[in-house]
Design a protein around this motif. Structure first.
Motif, PDB file in Angstrom:
ATOM      1  N   LYS A  17      11.697  -3.909 -10.501  1.00 17.68           N
ATOM      2  CA  LYS A  17      12.280  -2.805 -11.180  1.00 17.68           C
ATOM      3  C   LYS A  17      11.188  -1.847 -11.482  1.00 17.68           C
ATOM      4  CE  LYS A  17      16.178  -5.321 -13.561  1.00 17.68           C
ATOM      5  NZ  LYS A  17      16.533  -5.640 -14.859  1.00 17.68           N
ATOM      6  N   TYR A  18      11.646  -0.306 -11.326  1.00 18.31           N
ATOM      7  CA  TYR A  18      10.688   0.422 -11.567  1.00 18.31           C
ATOM      8  C   TYR A  18      11.528   1.045 -12.834  1.00 18.31           C
ATOM      9  CZ  TYR A  18       8.071   0.152  -7.135  1.00 18.31           C
ATOM     10  OH  TYR A  18       7.371  -0.402  -6.239  1.00 18.31           O
ATOM     11  N   GLY A  19      11.273   0.993 -14.001  1.00 14.08           N
ATOM     12  CA  GLY A  19      12.183   1.605 -15.147  1.00 14.08           C
ATOM     13  C   GLY A  19      13.488   0.872 -15.007  1.00 14.08           C
ATOM     14  N   GLU A  20      14.351   1.855 -14.964  1.00 15.93           N
ATOM     15  CA  GLU A  20      15.845   1.411 -15.114  1.00 15.93           C
ATOM     16  C   GLU A  20      16.267   1.036 -13.521  1.00 15.93           C
ATOM     17  OE1 GLU A  20      18.615   1.370 -17.662  1.00 15.93           O
ATOM     18  OE2 GLU A  20      16.383   0.891 -18.435  1.00 15.93           O
ATOM     19  N   GLN A  21      15.624   1.543 -12.449  1.00 22.27           N
ATOM     20  CA  GLN A  21      15.795   1.293 -10.971  1.00 22.27           C
ATOM     21  C   GLN A  21      15.540  -0.001 -10.638  1.00 22.27           C
ATOM     22  OE1 GLN A  21      14.418   4.034  -8.323  1.00 22.27           O
ATOM     23  NE2 GLN A  21      15.631   3.044  -6.596  1.00 22.27           N
ATOM     24  N   THR A  22      16.194  -0.633  -9.751  1.00 22.11           N
ATOM     25  CA  THR A  22      15.980  -1.890  -9.249  1.00 22.11           C
ATOM     26  C   THR A  22      15.739  -1.664  -7.895  1.00 22.11           C
ATOM     27  OG1 THR A  22      17.275  -3.078 -10.622  1.00 22.11           O
ATOM     28  CG2 THR A  22      16.354  -4.162  -8.688  1.00 22.11           C
ATOM     29  N   ALA A  23      14.172  -1.864  -7.369  1.00 18.09           N
ATOM     30  CA  ALA A  23      13.997  -1.655  -6.077  1.00 18.09           C
ATOM     31  C   ALA A  23      14.042  -2.816  -5.125  1.00 18.09           C
ATOM     32  CB  ALA A  23      12.429  -1.322  -5.819  1.00 18.09           C
ATOM     33  N   LEU A  24      14.011  -4.157  -5.593  1.00 12.29           N
ATOM     34  CA  LEU A  24      14.222  -5.265  -5.134  1.00 12.29           C
ATOM     35  C   LEU A  24      14.942  -6.202  -5.773  1.00 12.29           C
ATOM     36  CD1 LEU A  24      13.347  -6.663  -2.127  1.00 12.29           C
ATOM     37  CD2 LEU A  24      11.441  -7.710  -3.540  1.00 12.29           C
ATOM     38  N   GLY A  41      14.272  -1.587   7.702  1.00 11.35           N
ATOM     39  CA  GLY A  41      15.456  -0.993   6.988  1.00 11.35           C
ATOM     40  C   GLY A  41      15.533   0.531   6.656  1.00 11.35           C
ATOM     41  N   PRO A  42      16.457   1.083   6.194  1.00  9.65           N
ATOM     42  CA  PRO A  42      16.509   2.844   5.986  1.00  9.65           C
ATOM     43  C   PRO A  42      15.532   2.985   4.920  1.00  9.65           C
ATOM     44  CG  PRO A  42      18.405   1.888   5.241  1.00  9.65           C
ATOM     45  CD  PRO A  42      17.700   0.620   5.987  1.00  9.65           C
ATOM     46  N   SER A  43      15.098   4.313   4.833  1.00  5.53           N
ATOM     47  CA  SER A  43      14.143   4.791   3.881  1.00  5.53           C
ATOM     48  C   SER A  43      14.641   4.429   2.341  1.00  5.53           C
ATOM     49  CB  SER A  43      14.135   6.309   3.960  1.00  5.53           C
ATOM     50  OG  SER A  43      13.181   6.929   3.158  1.00  5.53           O
ATOM     51  N   GLY A  44      13.848   4.114   1.535  1.00  9.47           N
ATOM     52  CA  GLY A  44      14.157   3.679   0.155  1.00  9.47           C
ATOM     53  C   GLY A  44      14.705   2.224   0.031  1.00  9.47           C
ATOM     54  N   CYS A  45      14.845   1.583   1.241  1.00 13.44           N
ATOM     55  CA  CYS A  45      15.671   0.312   0.728  1.00 13.44           C
ATOM     56  C   CYS A  45      14.757  -0.923   0.190  1.00 13.44           C
ATOM     57  CB  CYS A  45      16.180  -0.151   2.172  1.00 13.44           C
ATOM     58  SG  CYS A  45      14.665  -0.850   3.402  1.00 13.44           S
ATOM     59  N   GLY A  46      13.402  -0.590   0.106  1.00 15.42           N
ATOM     60  CA  GLY A  46      12.572  -1.542  -0.541  1.00 15.42           C
ATOM     61  C   GLY A  46      11.415  -2.323   0.221  1.00 15.42           C
ATOM     62  N   LYS A  47      11.178  -1.667   1.156  1.00 20.55           N
ATOM     63  CA  LYS A  47      10.331  -2.487   2.449  1.00 20.55           C
ATOM     64  C   LYS A  47       8.974  -2.397   1.903  1.00 20.55           C
ATOM     65  CE  LYS A  47      11.177   0.554   5.681  1.00 20.55           C
ATOM     66  NZ  LYS A  47      12.393   1.487   4.901  1.00 20.55           N
ATOM     67  N   SER A  48       8.372  -1.266   1.454  1.00 19.55           N
ATOM     68  CA  SER A  48       7.185  -1.158   0.848  1.00 19.55           C
ATOM     69  C   SER A  48       6.813  -1.725  -0.285  1.00 19.55           C
ATOM     70  CB  SER A  48       6.589   0.244   0.634  1.00 19.55           C
ATOM     71  OG  SER A  48       6.671   1.136   2.166  1.00 19.55           O
ATOM     72  N   THR A  49       7.876  -1.822  -1.089  1.00 17.48           N
ATOM     73  CA  THR A  49       7.744  -2.404  -2.448  1.00 17.48           C
ATOM     74  C   THR A  49       7.604  -3.995  -2.009  1.00 17.48           C
ATOM     75  OG1 THR A  49       9.160  -0.911  -3.448  1.00 17.48           O
ATOM     76  CG2 THR A  49       9.013  -2.958  -4.428  1.00 17.48           C
ATOM     77  N   THR A  50       8.132  -4.535  -1.299  1.00 19.24           N
ATOM     78  CA  THR A  50       8.254  -5.722  -0.769  1.00 19.24           C
ATOM     79  C   THR A  50       6.814  -6.333  -0.455  1.00 19.24           C
ATOM     80  OG1 THR A  50      10.368  -5.944  -0.249  1.00 19.24           O
ATOM     81  CG2 THR A  50       8.994  -7.814   0.573  1.00 19.24           C
ATOM     82  N   ASP A 163       1.865  -1.758   6.926  1.00 18.18           N
ATOM     83  CA  ASP A 163       3.232  -0.810   6.478  1.00 18.18           C
ATOM     84  C   ASP A 163       3.237   0.660   7.378  1.00 18.18           C
ATOM     85  OD1 ASP A 163       5.020   0.471   5.167  1.00 18.18           O
ATOM     86  OD2 ASP A 163       4.240   0.640   3.125  1.00 18.18           O
ATOM     87  N   GLU A 164       4.308   0.567   8.235  1.00 14.80           N
ATOM     88  CA  GLU A 164       4.448   1.535   9.325  1.00 14.80           C
ATOM     89  C   GLU A 164       3.338   1.964   9.817  1.00 14.80           C
ATOM     90  OE1 GLU A 164       7.668   3.385   9.320  1.00 14.80           O
ATOM     91  OE2 GLU A 164       8.453   2.824   7.439  1.00 14.80           O
ATOM     92  N   PRO A 165       2.564   0.888  10.598  1.00 15.87           N
ATOM     93  CA  PRO A 165       1.405   1.201  11.014  1.00 15.87           C
ATOM     94  C   PRO A 165       1.264   2.083  12.209  1.00 15.87           C
ATOM     95  CG  PRO A 165       2.005  -0.923  11.940  1.00 15.87           C
ATOM     96  CD  PRO A 165       2.967  -0.472  10.959  1.00 15.87           C
TER      97      PRO A 165
HETATM   98  N1  LIG Z   1       6.042   3.712  -7.986  1.00 10.57           N
HETATM   99  C1  LIG Z   1       7.436   3.812  -8.171  1.00 10.57           C
HETATM  100  N2  LIG Z   1       8.165   4.277  -9.176  1.00 10.57           N
HETATM  101  C2  LIG Z   1       9.502   4.272  -9.278  1.00 10.57           C
HETATM  102  N3  LIG Z   1      10.289   4.225  -8.182  1.00 10.57           N
HETATM  103  C3  LIG Z   1       9.642   3.729  -7.135  1.00 10.57           C
HETATM  104  C4  LIG Z   1       8.268   3.587  -7.066  1.00 10.57           C
HETATM  105  N4  LIG Z   1       8.002   2.872  -5.614  1.00 10.57           N
HETATM  106  C5  LIG Z   1       9.218   3.077  -5.142  1.00 10.57           C
HETATM  107  N5  LIG Z   1      10.046   3.398  -5.782  1.00 10.57           N
HETATM  108  C6  LIG Z   1      11.745   3.305  -5.564  1.00 10.57           C
HETATM  109  O1  LIG Z   1      11.915   2.300  -5.079  1.00 10.57           O
HETATM  110  C7  LIG Z   1      12.855   2.170  -3.977  1.00 10.57           C
HETATM  111  C8  LIG Z   1      12.190   1.416  -2.864  1.00 10.57           C
HETATM  112  O2  LIG Z   1      11.138   2.127  -2.519  1.00 10.57           O
HETATM  113  P1  LIG Z   1      10.093   1.753  -1.204  1.00 10.57           P
HETATM  114  O3  LIG Z   1       8.982   2.313  -1.303  1.00 10.57           O
HETATM  115  O4  LIG Z   1       9.963   0.172  -1.339  1.00 10.57           O
HETATM  116  O5  LIG Z   1      11.212   2.145  -0.029  1.00 10.57           O
HETATM  117  P2  LIG Z   1      10.902   1.873   1.647  1.00 10.57           P
HETATM  118  O6  LIG Z   1      11.880   1.018   2.137  1.00 10.57           O
HETATM  119  O7  LIG Z   1       9.297   1.663   1.928  1.00 10.57           O
HETATM  120  O8  LIG Z   1      11.278   3.305   2.037  1.00 10.57           O
HETATM  121  P3  LIG Z   1      10.447   4.324   3.161  1.00 10.57           P
HETATM  122  O9  LIG Z   1      11.026   3.814   4.521  1.00 10.57           O
HETATM  123  O10 LIG Z   1      10.913   5.857   2.920  1.00 10.57           O
HETATM  124  O11 LIG Z   1       9.037   4.075   3.024  1.00 10.57           O
HETATM  125  C9  LIG Z   1      12.967   3.879  -3.790  1.00 10.57           C
HETATM  126  O12 LIG Z   1      14.165   3.958  -4.169  1.00 10.57           O
HETATM  127  C10 LIG Z   1      11.913   4.393  -4.534  1.00 10.57           C
HETATM  128  O13 LIG Z   1      12.384   5.674  -5.137  1.00 10.57           O
END
Ligand SMILES: Nc1ncnc2c1ncn2[C@@H]1O[C@H](COP(=O)(O)OP(=O)(O)OP(=O)(O)O)[C@@H](O)[C@H]1O
Ligand SMILES: [Mg+2]
Length: 341
Positions: A17-24, A41-50, A163-165
Motif C-alpha cells: 500500500k502507498y498510503g490509502e492506495q493499494t498497488a499490489l 500489464g497496463p500502466s499503473g497495474c503494479g509491475k514496477s512495484t512488484t 524494468d522495461e529494459p
Molecule cells: N512511491 C509511490 N507513492 C504512491 N503511489 C505509488 C508510488 N509508486 C507507485 N504508486 C502507485 O502504485 C500503482 C502501481 O504503480 P507501478 O509503478 O507499480 O505501476 P506499473 O505497472 O509499473 O506502471 P507503468 O507501466 O506505468 O510503469 C500506481 O497506481 C501508482 O500510481
C-alpha cells in the motif's frame, strides 16, 4: 559459466500500500528457476512495484519474498544477490564499458584474476568485446543496454530483474536486442524477471508470463497458454487480437473469444454460407498491416462487428473491397472461453 544453481523465487501474499492506495493485493507467485519470466500489464497495474518488492527497494505492507525457500523480506537490497537493470540504464558516464562492468566486482573486492576472467566472459556474452574502452556517451542505446546487463550479471546474481529494459529503443532494435537479451539469459542461466507492457515482447521472449491488472495477477502461465487459454476476459483482450462475441448461435450468447487470425473470410457464395458458423457480413474497414490485412465486418443479422486478420499470402484481396458482402466463418475449434463460464 554459472557458478550458482539457478534460484527459485516465491512471493507469498505480498501486499503493498502507498498510503490509502493499494498497488499490489495479496499476490502469491512461483517464479521458475533459471527461466525467463515477464510481468505484463497496463500502466499503473503494479509491475514496477512488484519488481521493487522483489529487489528490496520497497518494503511490503504484508506478505513475504522467498529465494530458494529463504525468507529475504527483511534482507537489505545489497545482500539479496540481485542484478537490476532499469529502463534508463543509468551507466556511470565517467567510467568506460570495462569499468562499468567491473563496478560491482570491485565493490566486492574481487581478485585481479577474477576481474579479468569475469570481464572477458561478460564482454563475450554481451557482444561488447570491441567496445570495452569506450565511454557510455560513445555507445548506441542498444549497446548501453547490453553494458547495463553485463554490469548486472558480472557479480553472479541469483536473480536478474529488468524494468522495461527495451522501452527506450526503436521497434527494430527492440526486437533484436530482445532476442540478444534472451540469448544472454539462456547462456547465463540466471533466473530473470522482466517487466514490460508490450505483449509481443512478453510472449515472444519468455518461458513464463505473469499478466497483471489493477494490482492483481490475472494469470501466470506459459506464453502459449496465456494466448490459447486466457484465464479471464481481461487476459483474452489484453494479449491482443481477440474478438469478444456474444451471439445466440455461438455458445448461446455467452461471451466467447475468437482471435482475429482465427476468423476466416470467404467470397459470399451459397457454398461458403452453408459452412457451419458462417454468416454474411458487410466489410466496414480494410487496414493494411504489412503481412496481413485487417478486415472489420458487420454481421448483418447480429449487429456485431468482427475483426479478422487475413494473411496477405493466402488472400485474394478483391474479396475484401469496402462495403462488399462477405462470408465470415467463426470456427468452433477456435472459440475460447475463460474463468468459470
Ligand atoms: N512511491 C509511490 N507513492 C504512491 N503511489 C505509488 C508510488 N509508486 C507507485 N504508486 C502507485 O502504485 C500503482 C502501481 O504503480 P507501478 O509503478 O507499480 O505501476 P506499473 O505497472 O509499473 O506502471 P507503468 O507501466 O506505468 O510503469 C500506481 O497506481 C501508482 O500510481
Ligand atoms: Mg513501471
Amino acid at each position: 559459466m554459472t557458478e550458482r544453481k539457478a534460484a527459485n523465487l516465491q512471493l507469498k501474499a505480498l501486499t503493498k500500500k502507498y498510503g490509502e492506495q493499494t498497488a499490489l493485493y495479496e499476490t502469491t507467485l512461483n517464479i521458475p528457476a533459471g527461466r525467463f519470466t515477464s510481468i505484463l500489464g497496463p500502466s499503473g497495474c503494479g509491475k514496477s512495484t512488484t519488481l521493487m518488492l522483489i529487489a528490496g527497494l520497497e518494503k511490503p505492507t504484508a506478505g513475504c519474498v522467498l529465494v530458494d525457500g529463504d525468507d529475504v523480506t527483511n534482507t537489505p537490497v545489497e545482500e539479496r544477490g540481485i542484478g537490476i537493470v532499469f529502463q534508463n540504464y543509468a551507466l556511470f558516464p565517467n567510467l568506460t564499458v570495462k569499468e562499468n562492468i567491473l563496478y560491482g566486482l570491485r565493490a566486492r573486492k574481487a581478485s585481479e584474476a577474477t576481474l579479468s576472467s569475469r570481464l572477458y566472459e561478460m564482454l563475450e556474452l554481451t557482444y561488447l568485446t570491441d567496445l570495452s574502452e569506450r565511454y557510455p556517451a560513445e555507445l548506441s542505446g542498444g549497446q548501453q543496454q547490453r553494458v547495463a546487463i553485463a554490469r548486472a550479471l558480472a557479480p553472479h546474481p541469483r536473480l536478474l530483474l529488468l524494468d522495461e529494459p527495451l522501452s527506450a529503443l526503436d521497434a527494430w532494435s527492440r526486437a533484436s536486442i530482445g532476442e540478444q537479451l534472451r540469448a544472454i539469459q539462456e547462456a547465463s542461466g540466471v533466473t530473470t524477471v522482466m517487466v514490460t507492457h508490450d505483449r509481443q515482447e512478453a510472449l515472444s521472449l519468455s518461458d513464463y508470463v505473469v499478466v497483471m491488472n489493477a494490482g492483481h495477477v490475472e494469470q501466470a502461465d506459459e506464453p502459449n497458454d496465456i494466448y490459447d487459454r486466457p484465464a479471464s476476459e481481461f487476459v483474452a483482450t489484453f494479449v491482443g487480437g481477440m474478438n469478444i462475441v456474444r451471439m445466440p448461435l455461438i455458445r448461446e450468447g455467452a461471451a466467447t473469444g475468437l482471435r482475429y487470425a482465427d476468423v476466416k473470410l470467404y467470397r459470399a457464395t451459397e457454398a461458403a454460407l452453408t459452412r457451419p458458423y458462417t454468416f454474411v457480413g458487410q466489410v466496414q474497414a480494410v487496414q493494411f498491416m504489412g503481412d496481413a490485412v485487417r478486415v472489420k465486418v458487420l454481421l448483418n443479422d447480429f449487429q456485431t462487428t468482427i475483426t479478422a486478420d487475413a494473411l496477405r499470402i493466402n488472400t485474394d484481396r478483391s474479396v475484401f473491397s469496402l462495403h462488399s458482402l462477405i462470408a465470415v466463418e467463426l470456427p468452433e475449434s477456435a472459440w475460447r472461453t475463460w474463468g468459470a463460464q
